[in-house]
Design an enzyme around this catalytic site. Structure first.
Site, PDB file in Angstrom:
ATOM      1  N   LYS A  95       0.838  -1.199   0.000  1.00 56.30           N
ATOM      2  CA  LYS A  95       0.000   0.000   0.000  1.00 56.30           C
ATOM      3  C   LYS A  95       0.881   1.261   0.000  1.00 56.30           C
ATOM      4  O   LYS A  95       2.100   1.166   0.222  1.00 56.30           O
ATOM      5  CB  LYS A  95      -0.929  -0.056   1.217  1.00 56.30           C
ATOM      6  CG  LYS A  95      -1.947  -1.199   1.137  1.00 56.30           C
ATOM      7  CD  LYS A  95      -2.808  -1.270   2.396  1.00 56.30           C
ATOM      8  CE  LYS A  95      -3.879  -2.333   2.300  1.00 56.30           C
ATOM      9  NZ  LYS A  95      -4.688  -2.442   3.545  1.00 56.30           N
ATOM     10  N   TYR A 135     -12.331  -2.564  -3.336  1.00 56.55           N
ATOM     11  CA  TYR A 135     -12.857  -2.644  -1.963  1.00 56.55           C
ATOM     12  C   TYR A 135     -14.386  -2.534  -1.925  1.00 56.55           C
ATOM     13  O   TYR A 135     -14.954  -2.100  -0.926  1.00 56.55           O
ATOM     14  CB  TYR A 135     -12.237  -1.540  -1.099  1.00 56.55           C
ATOM     15  CG  TYR A 135     -10.816  -1.840  -0.668  1.00 56.55           C
ATOM     16  CD1 TYR A 135     -10.507  -2.940   0.123  1.00 56.55           C
ATOM     17  CD2 TYR A 135      -9.758  -0.993  -1.022  1.00 56.55           C
ATOM     18  CE1 TYR A 135      -9.212  -3.216   0.529  1.00 56.55           C
ATOM     19  CE2 TYR A 135      -8.450  -1.261  -0.608  1.00 56.55           C
ATOM     20  CZ  TYR A 135      -8.188  -2.369   0.166  1.00 56.55           C
ATOM     21  OH  TYR A 135      -6.902  -2.637   0.576  1.00 56.55           O
ATOM     22  N   PHE A 143     -15.433   3.719   7.325  1.00 53.61           N
ATOM     23  CA  PHE A 143     -14.054   4.101   6.974  1.00 53.61           C
ATOM     24  C   PHE A 143     -13.802   4.031   5.460  1.00 53.61           C
ATOM     25  O   PHE A 143     -12.697   4.319   5.008  1.00 53.61           O
ATOM     26  CB  PHE A 143     -13.043   3.222   7.722  1.00 53.61           C
ATOM     27  CG  PHE A 143     -13.180   1.739   7.460  1.00 53.61           C
ATOM     28  CD1 PHE A 143     -12.659   1.152   6.312  1.00 53.61           C
ATOM     29  CD2 PHE A 143     -13.823   0.922   8.383  1.00 53.61           C
ATOM     30  CE1 PHE A 143     -12.781  -0.204   6.074  1.00 53.61           C
ATOM     31  CE2 PHE A 143     -13.952  -0.442   8.150  1.00 53.61           C
ATOM     32  CZ  PHE A 143     -13.429  -1.007   6.983  1.00 53.61           C
ATOM     33  N   ARG A 188       2.588  -7.248   8.907  1.00 53.85           N
ATOM     34  CA  ARG A 188       1.925  -6.174   9.658  1.00 53.85           C
ATOM     35  C   ARG A 188       2.387  -6.149  11.109  1.00 53.85           C
ATOM     36  O   ARG A 188       2.548  -5.071  11.701  1.00 53.85           O
ATOM     37  CB  ARG A 188       0.404  -6.356   9.584  1.00 53.85           C
ATOM     38  CG  ARG A 188      -0.187  -6.004   8.215  1.00 53.85           C
ATOM     39  CD  ARG A 188      -1.631  -6.431   8.108  1.00 53.85           C
ATOM     40  NE  ARG A 188      -2.280  -5.980   6.878  1.00 53.85           N
ATOM     41  CZ  ARG A 188      -3.446  -6.434   6.446  1.00 53.85           C
ATOM     42  NH1 ARG A 188      -4.103  -7.361   7.139  1.00 53.85           N
ATOM     43  NH2 ARG A 188      -3.979  -5.974   5.328  1.00 53.85           N
ATOM     44  N   ASN A 198      -1.774  -0.209   7.312  1.00 50.84           N
ATOM     45  CA  ASN A 198      -1.245  -1.559   7.575  1.00 50.84           C
ATOM     46  C   ASN A 198      -0.427  -2.146   6.425  1.00 50.84           C
ATOM     47  O   ASN A 198      -0.269  -3.357   6.285  1.00 50.84           O
ATOM     48  CB  ASN A 198      -2.365  -2.513   8.026  1.00 50.84           C
ATOM     49  CG  ASN A 198      -3.479  -2.650   7.005  1.00 50.84           C
ATOM     50  OD1 ASN A 198      -3.379  -2.111   5.900  1.00 50.84           O
ATOM     51  ND2 ASN A 198      -4.530  -3.375   7.354  1.00 50.84           N
ATOM     52  N   HIS A 201      -1.739  -5.475   1.328  1.00 44.43           N
ATOM     53  CA  HIS A 201      -3.017  -6.163   1.083  1.00 44.43           C
ATOM     54  C   HIS A 201      -2.737  -7.577   0.595  1.00 44.43           C
ATOM     55  O   HIS A 201      -1.766  -7.813  -0.122  1.00 44.43           O
ATOM     56  CB  HIS A 201      -3.818  -5.429  -0.008  1.00 44.43           C
ATOM     57  CG  HIS A 201      -4.928  -6.267  -0.580  1.00 44.43           C
ATOM     58  ND1 HIS A 201      -6.163  -6.370   0.034  1.00 44.43           N
ATOM     59  CD2 HIS A 201      -4.977  -7.083  -1.680  1.00 44.43           C
ATOM     60  CE1 HIS A 201      -6.932  -7.203  -0.674  1.00 44.43           C
ATOM     61  NE2 HIS A 201      -6.239  -7.640  -1.711  1.00 44.43           N
ATOM     62  N   GLU A 212      -8.968 -10.164  -8.259  1.00 43.70           N
ATOM     63  CA  GLU A 212      -8.146  -8.978  -8.036  1.00 43.70           C
ATOM     64  C   GLU A 212      -6.977  -8.905  -9.023  1.00 43.70           C
ATOM     65  O   GLU A 212      -6.619  -7.813  -9.487  1.00 43.70           O
ATOM     66  CB  GLU A 212      -7.660  -8.968  -6.579  1.00 43.70           C
ATOM     67  CG  GLU A 212      -8.817  -8.723  -5.608  1.00 43.70           C
ATOM     68  CD  GLU A 212      -8.470  -8.968  -4.144  1.00 43.70           C
ATOM     69  OE1 GLU A 212      -7.302  -9.259  -3.830  1.00 43.70           O
ATOM     70  OE2 GLU A 212      -9.392  -8.859  -3.304  1.00 43.70           O
TER      71      GLU A 212
HETATM   72  P1  IDP Z   1      -7.683  -7.131   5.313  1.00 43.73           P
HETATM   73  O1  IDP Z   1      -6.885  -6.094   4.575  1.00 43.73           O
HETATM   74  O2  IDP Z   1      -6.913  -7.717   6.456  1.00 43.73           O
HETATM   75  O3  IDP Z   1      -8.290  -8.172   4.407  1.00 43.73           O
HETATM   76  P2  IDP Z   1     -10.338  -5.927   5.457  1.00 43.73           P
HETATM   77  O4  IDP Z   1     -11.322  -6.105   6.588  1.00 43.73           O
HETATM   78  O5  IDP Z   1     -10.641  -6.573   4.176  1.00 43.73           O
HETATM   79  O6  IDP Z   1      -8.904  -6.373   6.022  1.00 43.73           O
HETATM   80  O7  IDP Z   1     -10.172  -4.373   5.239  1.00 43.73           O
HETATM   81  C1  IDP Z   1      -9.512  -3.880   4.105  1.00 43.73           C
HETATM   82  C2  IDP Z   1      -8.653  -2.724   4.540  1.00 43.73           C
HETATM   83  O8  IDP Z   1      -9.505  -1.688   4.991  1.00 43.73           O
HETATM   84  C3  IDP Z   1      -7.725  -2.990   5.705  1.00 43.73           C
HETATM   85  O9  IDP Z   1      -6.530  -3.642   5.328  1.00 43.73           O
HETATM   86  C4  IDP Z   1      -7.477  -1.601   6.202  1.00 43.73           C
HETATM   87  O10 IDP Z   1      -6.539  -0.916   5.385  1.00 43.73           O
HETATM   88  C5  IDP Z   1      -8.841  -0.964   6.010  1.00 43.73           C
HETATM   89  N1  IDP Z   1      -9.642  -1.039   7.228  1.00 43.73           N
HETATM   90  C6  IDP Z   1     -10.294  -2.103   7.716  1.00 43.73           C
HETATM   91  N2  IDP Z   1     -10.917  -1.805   8.871  1.00 43.73           N
HETATM   92  C7  IDP Z   1     -10.638  -0.506   9.118  1.00 43.73           C
HETATM   93  C8  IDP Z   1     -10.984   0.385  10.191  1.00 43.73           C
HETATM   94  O11 IDP Z   1     -11.690   0.034  11.141  1.00 43.73           O
HETATM   95  N3  IDP Z   1     -10.488   1.649  10.107  1.00 43.73           N
HETATM   96  C9  IDP Z   1      -9.724   2.064   9.060  1.00 43.73           C
HETATM   97  N4  IDP Z   1      -9.381   1.248   8.048  1.00 43.73           N
HETATM   98  C10 IDP Z   1      -9.823  -0.015   8.070  1.00 43.73           C
HETATM   99 MG    MG Z   2      -9.771  -8.017   2.924  1.00 49.76          MG
END
Ligand code: IDP
Ligand code: MG
Length: 235
Positions: A95, A135, A143, A188, A198, A201, A212
């Site tokens: 990212k 997404y 968010f 991470r 984080n 992805h 994707e």
């Molecule tokens: P993942 O990346 O571990 O699969 P997902 O739940 O698919 O997690 O969320 C996608 C991305 O959205 C996360 O990697 C993060 O960058 C962002 N994200 C998820 N939850 C939050 C949140 O509560 N606050 C801000 N960003 C979030």
């Molecule tokens: Mg995800």
């Protein structure tokens, strides 16, 4: 030959896993089959000598009279069984924070060292529409707007990786979504502190891996090749 009969008689389409990629896009133009043993004509077989150790018998004990005169190639069953395992693809992305913080090499090397095969790689400025499509399942989340701003805030590094079990394994290498809950040793867990930054992805299912990769890579950007180390990674 017994082995070639298994592959359908033509020149076998051989990647490290002895399989074609699951989509048309990732294999040759004439090869449209699913990733189960298939034929093709364009694969570079130079990494596999014509008398491949996988399928031919080379006497290692020349004094063994019973075997010495055998010219019939034999299938080494464990290799054949391994080659039947499902090869998956996953989309991994450094990212914008990972790029800005100089973590690209570190993140790529985690997957390289593990032993997965890199099939696509590029630095890319993501347009808003693509971020939203990628997404789309999170569209209703509060968010979501900030997430789109984050992903489009600078270049990302797009990667396609291939291997047996690569999707689930990559998720383990990446660690939990919240870096404070991610285990030490994960990307991470080692390199970030907040969910909104984080650094990386990874696709969450083989279906999403294919989806994707199709979203982020154009036709011709995925490269099929045979890593020289393949026989040292899988028996
Ligand atoms: P993942 O990346 O571990 O699969 P997902 O739940 O698919 O997690 O969320 C996608 C991305 O959205 C996360 O990697 C993060 O960058 C962002 N994200 C998820 N939850 C939050 C949140 O509560 N606050 C801000 N960003 C979030
Ligand atoms: Mg995800």
């Amino acid at each position: 030959m017994e082995a070639l009969a298994v592959f359908g008689g033509g020149s076998p389409c051989v990647s490290s896993s002895l399989l074609c990629s699951p989509t048309k896009r990732t294999c040759c133009s004439s090869c449209t089959q699913k990733p189960i043993l298939s034929t093709s004509h364009h694969q570079n077989l130079s990494a596999f000598p014509s008398k491949s150790h996988l399928f031919s018998y080379v006497p290692s004990r020349p004094h063994a009279k019973t075997l010495r005169n055998s010219t019939k190639p034999l299938i080494f069953l464990p290799h054949l069984i391994a080659s039947l395992e499902q090869v998956d693809e996953t989309y991994i992305m450094v990212k914008p924070d990972g790029v800005q913080r100089g973590l690209v090499g570190e993140i790529i090397s985690r997957f390289e060292k593990k032993g997965f095969k890199l099939t696509g790689l590029k630095l890319f400025q993501c347009p808003t529409e693509l971020a939203e499509e990628h997404y789309k399942d999170l569209k209703e989340k509060s968010f979501f707007p900030k997430l789109i701003d984050y992903i489009t805030s600078g270049p990302v590094v797009c990667m396609a990786w291939e291997g047996v079990g690569v999707v689930a394994s990559a998720r383990k290498l990446i660690g939990s979504t919240n870096p404070l809950q991610a285990e030490p040793g994960t990307i991470r867990g080692d390199l970030s502190v907040q969910t909104g930054r984080n650094v990386v992805h990874g696709s969450d299912s083989p279906e999403n891996g294919r989806r994707e990769i199709g979203l982020w890579f154009k036709q011709g950007e995925i490269c099929q090749w045979t890593p020289a180390q393949a026989p040292w990674l899988r028996e």
